[in-house]
Design a protein around this motif. Sequence first.
Motif, PDB file in Angstrom:
ATOM      1  N   PRO A   1       0.777  -1.242   0.000  1.00 52.24           N
ATOM      2  CA  PRO A   1       0.000   0.000   0.000  1.00 52.24           C
ATOM      3  C   PRO A   1       0.811   1.297   0.000  1.00 52.24           C
ATOM      4  N   PHE A   2       2.097   1.227   0.261  1.00 52.68           N
ATOM      5  CA  PHE A   2       2.907   2.444   0.335  1.00 52.68           C
ATOM      6  C   PHE A   2       3.658   2.617  -0.978  1.00 52.68           C
ATOM      7  N   LYS A   3       3.383   3.730  -1.680  1.00 52.79           N
ATOM      8  CA  LYS A   3       3.884   3.933  -3.040  1.00 52.79           C
ATOM      9  C   LYS A   3       4.991   4.980  -3.092  1.00 52.79           C
ATOM     10  N   CYS A   4       5.959   4.726  -3.968  1.00 51.84           N
ATOM     11  CA  CYS A   4       7.013   5.696  -4.245  1.00 51.84           C
ATOM     12  C   CYS A   4       6.378   6.862  -4.995  1.00 51.84           C
ATOM     13  N   SER A   5       6.677   8.074  -4.558  1.00 52.60           N
ATOM     14  CA  SER A   5       6.087   9.267  -5.181  1.00 52.60           C
ATOM     15  C   SER A   5       6.669   9.526  -6.573  1.00 52.60           C
ATOM     16  N   ILE A   6       7.761   8.860  -6.912  1.00 53.43           N
ATOM     17  CA  ILE A   6       8.411   9.103  -8.193  1.00 53.43           C
ATOM     18  C   ILE A   6       8.057   8.039  -9.236  1.00 53.43           C
ATOM     19  N   CYS A   7       8.174   6.762  -8.862  1.00 57.28           N
ATOM     20  CA  CYS A   7       7.933   5.695  -9.843  1.00 57.28           C
ATOM     21  C   CYS A   7       6.703   4.853  -9.541  1.00 57.28           C
ATOM     22  N   ASN A   8       6.036   5.129  -8.428  1.00 60.10           N
ATOM     23  CA  ASN A   8       4.804   4.454  -8.025  1.00 60.10           C
ATOM     24  C   ASN A   8       4.995   2.986  -7.635  1.00 60.10           C
ATOM     25  N   LYS A   9       6.225   2.541  -7.450  1.00 56.58           N
ATOM     26  CA  LYS A   9       6.463   1.176  -6.993  1.00 56.58           C
ATOM     27  C   LYS A   9       5.894   1.037  -5.585  1.00 56.58           C
ATOM     28  N   GLY A  10       5.283  -0.134  -5.297  1.00 58.15           N
ATOM     29  CA  GLY A  10       4.637  -0.343  -4.009  1.00 58.15           C
ATOM     30  C   GLY A  10       5.529  -1.050  -3.002  1.00 58.15           C
ATOM     31  N   PHE A  11       5.297  -0.740  -1.719  1.00 58.27           N
ATOM     32  CA  PHE A  11       6.066  -1.329  -0.624  1.00 58.27           C
ATOM     33  C   PHE A  11       5.148  -1.693   0.528  1.00 58.27           C
ATOM     34  N   MET A  12       5.616  -2.595   1.385  1.00 58.13           N
ATOM     35  CA  MET A  12       4.810  -3.090   2.491  1.00 58.13           C
ATOM     36  C   MET A  12       4.775  -2.139   3.685  1.00 58.13           C
ATOM     37  N   GLN A  13       5.799  -1.309   3.822  1.00 52.89           N
ATOM     38  CA  GLN A  13       5.824  -0.383   4.956  1.00 52.89           C
ATOM     39  C   GLN A  13       6.476   0.938   4.546  1.00 52.89           C
ATOM     40  N   PRO A  14       6.134   2.011   5.231  1.00 48.73           N
ATOM     41  CA  PRO A  14       6.615   3.344   4.837  1.00 48.73           C
ATOM     42  C   PRO A  14       8.139   3.484   4.851  1.00 48.73           C
ATOM     43  N   SER A  15       8.805   2.820   5.778  1.00 57.18           N
ATOM     44  CA  SER A  15      10.271   2.932   5.829  1.00 57.18           C
ATOM     45  C   SER A  15      10.915   2.370   4.570  1.00 57.18           C
ATOM     46  N   ASP A  16      10.298   1.355   3.968  1.00 57.42           N
ATOM     47  CA  ASP A  16      10.828   0.793   2.722  1.00 57.42           C
ATOM     48  C   ASP A  16      10.752   1.807   1.581  1.00 57.42           C
ATOM     49  N   VAL A  17       9.698   2.619   1.570  1.00 60.46           N
ATOM     50  CA  VAL A  17       9.557   3.658   0.541  1.00 60.46           C
ATOM     51  C   VAL A  17      10.664   4.693   0.706  1.00 60.46           C
ATOM     52  N   ARG A  18      10.902   5.120   1.940  1.00 61.91           N
ATOM     53  CA  ARG A  18      11.935   6.135   2.186  1.00 61.91           C
ATOM     54  C   ARG A  18      13.307   5.647   1.713  1.00 61.91           C
TER      55      ARG A  18
END
Length: 145
Positions: free
Chosen positions: A32-49
């Motif tokens: 549910p957590f998406k990269c603001s640049i490429c929209n790739k999804g991640f399981m938790q917010p820290s992974d996006v960062r």
Amino acid sequence: MEKTFPCPYCEKEFRYESQFEIHQRTHTGERPFKCSICNKGFMQPSDVRVHERIHTGEKPYKCLICHQRFTHDSTLKCHQRIHTKERPFECPVCAQKFSHKGNLNVHRRIHSGAKPYTCSVCHRSFRQLGTFKRHERNHSKTTPQ
């Protein structure tokens, strides 16, 4: 007795509901957590960062010996073995030691005889991905007429 959160898919149990919820995503595939640049999804917010550092070029981890910089703390820790000469991964067959687990895994193929990379053109098999890719390039070269 503490309350635990058992996973209905596997036998793991979690002390905290937040850990349990993140674990559930490994089974459901939810990201549910998406990269603001490429929209790739991640399981938790820290992974996006951490992922977004790929786009920003940020490398917050620095080797104190050679000053090389890294995106991930784990990459820095592996790099530091160059300086310390630490080799924590030992082959259970011949006792040879390696600084990286991946190098041990490739080495173990010597003992097992495994060659997991097979050329689709000539069907020759290879122990290492790099050797296999170099071989494939030979087939893609055109011969002079």
